[in-house]
Design a protein around this motif. Structure first.
Motif, PDB file in Angstrom:
ATOM      1  N   GLU A   1      18.929 -68.897 -14.134  1.00 36.35           N
ATOM      2  CA  GLU A   1      18.479 -70.038 -13.254  1.00 36.35           C
ATOM      3  C   GLU A   1      17.863 -69.660 -11.947  1.00 36.35           C
ATOM      4  OE1 GLU A   1      19.486 -73.152 -13.593  1.00 36.35           O
ATOM      5  OE2 GLU A   1      20.846 -73.185 -15.468  1.00 36.35           O
ATOM      6  N   LYS A   2      17.882 -68.602 -11.321  1.00 38.00           N
ATOM      7  CA  LYS A   2      17.383 -68.098 -10.125  1.00 38.00           C
ATOM      8  C   LYS A   2      16.044 -67.239 -10.419  1.00 38.00           C
ATOM      9  CE  LYS A   2      21.679 -67.955  -7.393  1.00 38.00           C
ATOM     10  NZ  LYS A   2      22.335 -67.111  -6.304  1.00 38.00           N
TER      11      LYS A   2
ATOM     12  N   GLU B   1      12.504 -66.186 -10.439  1.00 32.69           N
ATOM     13  CA  GLU B   1      11.308 -66.990  -9.807  1.00 32.69           C
ATOM     14  C   GLU B   1       9.932 -66.262 -10.140  1.00 32.69           C
ATOM     15  OE1 GLU B   1      11.899 -66.835  -5.559  1.00 32.69           O
ATOM     16  OE2 GLU B   1      13.372 -68.346  -5.675  1.00 32.69           O
TER      17      GLU B   1
ATOM     18  N   ASN C   1      13.414 -72.259 -12.799  1.00 31.90           N
ATOM     19  CA  ASN C   1      12.959 -72.412 -11.368  1.00 31.90           C
ATOM     20  C   ASN C   1      11.736 -71.278 -11.231  1.00 31.90           C
ATOM     21  OD1 ASN C   1      14.706 -74.442 -10.365  1.00 31.90           O
ATOM     22  ND2 ASN C   1      16.333 -72.902 -10.754  1.00 31.90           N
TER      23      ASN C   1
ATOM     24  N   ARG D   1       8.440 -69.373 -10.334  1.00 30.61           N
ATOM     25  CA  ARG D   1       7.424 -69.777  -9.475  1.00 30.61           C
ATOM     26  C   ARG D   1       6.126 -68.739  -9.910  1.00 30.61           C
ATOM     27  NH1 ARG D   1       7.065 -68.551  -5.069  1.00 30.61           N
ATOM     28  NH2 ARG D   1       8.663 -66.617  -4.856  1.00 30.61           N
TER      29      ARG D   1
ATOM     30  N   SER E   1       8.814 -75.822 -12.177  1.00 34.40           N
ATOM     31  CA  SER E   1       8.450 -75.277 -10.760  1.00 34.40           C
ATOM     32  C   SER E   1       7.424 -74.138 -10.570  1.00 34.40           C
ATOM     33  CB  SER E   1       9.984 -74.757 -10.191  1.00 34.40           C
ATOM     34  OG  SER E   1      10.956 -75.573 -10.280  1.00 34.40           O
TER      35      SER E   1
END
Length: 484
Positions: A254-255, A257, A280, A282, A301
């Motif tokens: 979930e975290k 990036e 999420n 990036r 995202s």
């Protein structure tokens, strides 16, 4: 006369003693953290010398938070034996003083006897145990030429509650699955060329490494499947070369990036799969072969994607599925092979909400122009465009078949939003014709940079073509040469 010489000699000796004492006092009176910072730049040999200066310096010596054991300092076997003995003594005298960073750089030469290799293995494992006992936080292990025998990393490393960062680089290190009964406080894990004997090692990462933020895997061997599910992971790097038998890679977080993938293999990708769940995410960087089975999920995202793949001729559908997952990226960077494989006669342009698009090409050759045009049609909001060309030497490409009239017929929607452009010219005229089209139709253009090859393109030729443009806006125009 002799008396005067003796007096001068005495004064000189006293002055040198006072100076030496002053230097020692200044260093000894430093705060511990400042002294330790200075000592962190020294080799172990110099650190040992400092420890002989005074009692306080010796305390700095045995409590230095950063220690490097580098076997390259020993030029002969005798020197190596002496060096190992000095390291043994150091760790004995250090006791349980906290150790922040411990690094071992070792070369296992092929011509060593079995008994010597066995002794070196034992010493290294003992040093690692001592480092863990000293509550080490950062452990770096770099071994070279470990071919004839294997070195199993002790389980105490993975059970350490103080260890925050672990980096292991060696082709002969075996990693066995630690116990799932103990939690691990690792924040960063970097493995290069290690042999992971059991796929459950990654289950250990998923289940017990609740604080892990960064994983880097470079050419790990021994397993066919990697599955990682982490609620704390923020960055994942995976690099694999041909000859490694990994078939399935699944990463979920979930975290998450940032993800960087470079997956190379010899055989057809039919039996390989890639699954990513990172809502999420990036930044995504993906190089290597395209697989038949990949699921990137919905990357809502995503800010930047760099895709440098080597697709096969029939990979159009798979590649479009990948592109669909990247539709929300603000910055997209593609290589020539990916762009070319995305084009299929009669196919519709993919709709992409891209603001910055960069192409890395050999040249904007005639075979590539239709694919580029098709791709640009699907980017109505594009405001920054970058075309990088690097034509291969001695292999001229056909890059002169499309003039400004062709680009006018495309009716690009992005031309009304384009603000900044950089175009690197190749040997042909396709790039400069595209630049002329932009100058005459981009109403909001603020800046355009045209780079030409100093060896093959004269600046006055470029200036002449640009000066003839009936510019619709008043952009800053930069024309300059580059050395290939």
């Amino acid at each position: 006369m002799m008396l005067q010489k003796k007096l001068r000699s005495t004064r000189s000796f006293q002055a040198e003693g006072a100076l030496s004492e002053g230097i020692t006092d200044r260093f000894s009176n430093l705060p511990d953290e400042v002294a330790h910072l200075i000592l962190s730049f020294l080799t172990f040999k110099d650190l040992t010398r400092v420890g002989t200066v005074s009692k306080r310096c010796r305390r700095f010596y045995v409590s230095a938070p950063s220690v490097n054991f580098d076997a390259s300092q020993a030029r002969t076997n005798q020197k190596l034996v002496e060096l190992m003995s000095s390291w043994d003594r150091y760790l004995f005298h250090r006791g349980d003083n906290k150790l922040q960073r411990f690094s071992v750089f070792w070369n296992f030469f092929k011509n060593k006897s079995v008994s010597k290799l066995s002794d070196e293995h034992f010493r290294i494992i003992t040093w690692i145990h001592n480092a863990v006992r000293c509550n080490v936080e950062v452990l770096n292990l770099y071994f070279l030429a470990l071919h004839t025998t294997m070195l199993a990393l002790p389980s105490c490393v993975f059970l350490s509650q103080s260890l925050k960062s672990l980096s292991v680089c060696c082709s002969g290190v075996i990693l066995q699955t630690p116990s799932l009964s103990f939690s691990c406080n690792l924040l960063s894990l970097r493995l290069s060329c290690v042999n992971i004997v059991d796929e459950s090692f990654f289950k250990w990462i998923s289940c017990t490494c609740k604080c892990l933020k960064e994983i880097q895997l470079f050419r790990v061997i021994g397993i066919e499947r990697i599955t990682i599910e982490s609620l704390s992971l923020e960055s994942f790097v995976f690099v694999s070369v041909c000859g490694i038998k990994l078939l399935h890679l699944s990463i979920s977080g979930e975290k998450l990036e940032e993800i960087e993938l470079d997956w190379e293999f010899d055989a057809r990708p039919n039996s390989r799969s890639l699954n990513i769940f990172a809502p999420n995410l990036r930044k995504l960087k993906w190089e290597g072969k395209l697989l038949n089975g990949q699921n990137l999920g919905k990357l809502m995202s995503l800010e930047k994607a760099q895709i440098f793949l080597e697709p096969e001729v029939n990979d159009f559908d798979n590649l479009h599925a990948v592109l669909s997952s990247l539709c929300k990226a603000k910055v997209l960077i593609l290589n020539e092979k990916t762009i070319k494989a995305l084009h299929k006669e009669g196919s519709m342009s993919a709709s992409l909400d891209i603001f910055h698009f960069s192409m890395h090409l050999r040249s904007l050759n005639d075979a590539l122009v239709p694919a580029v045009a098709c791709l640009l049609k699907g980017m109505p909001n594009l405001n920054t465009l970058n075309i990088k060309s690097k034509p291969p030497r001695g292999q001229p490409c056909m890059s002169s078949g499309f003039d400004m009239g062709y680009w006018k017929l495309q009716n690009f929607a992005f031309i009304y939003h384009l603000v900044e452009v950089t175009i690197e010219l190749s040997n042909g005229s396709n790039e400069i014709e595209f630049a002329r089209y932009i100058l005459e139709h981009a109403v909001n253009l603020k800046k355009i940079v045209i780079l030409f090859q100093s060896r093959s393109q004269q600046s006055n030729d470029v200036l002449g073509k640009v000066s003839k443009c009936k510019m619709i806006s008043t952009p800053i125009i930069v024309i300059q040469g580059t050395v290939q």
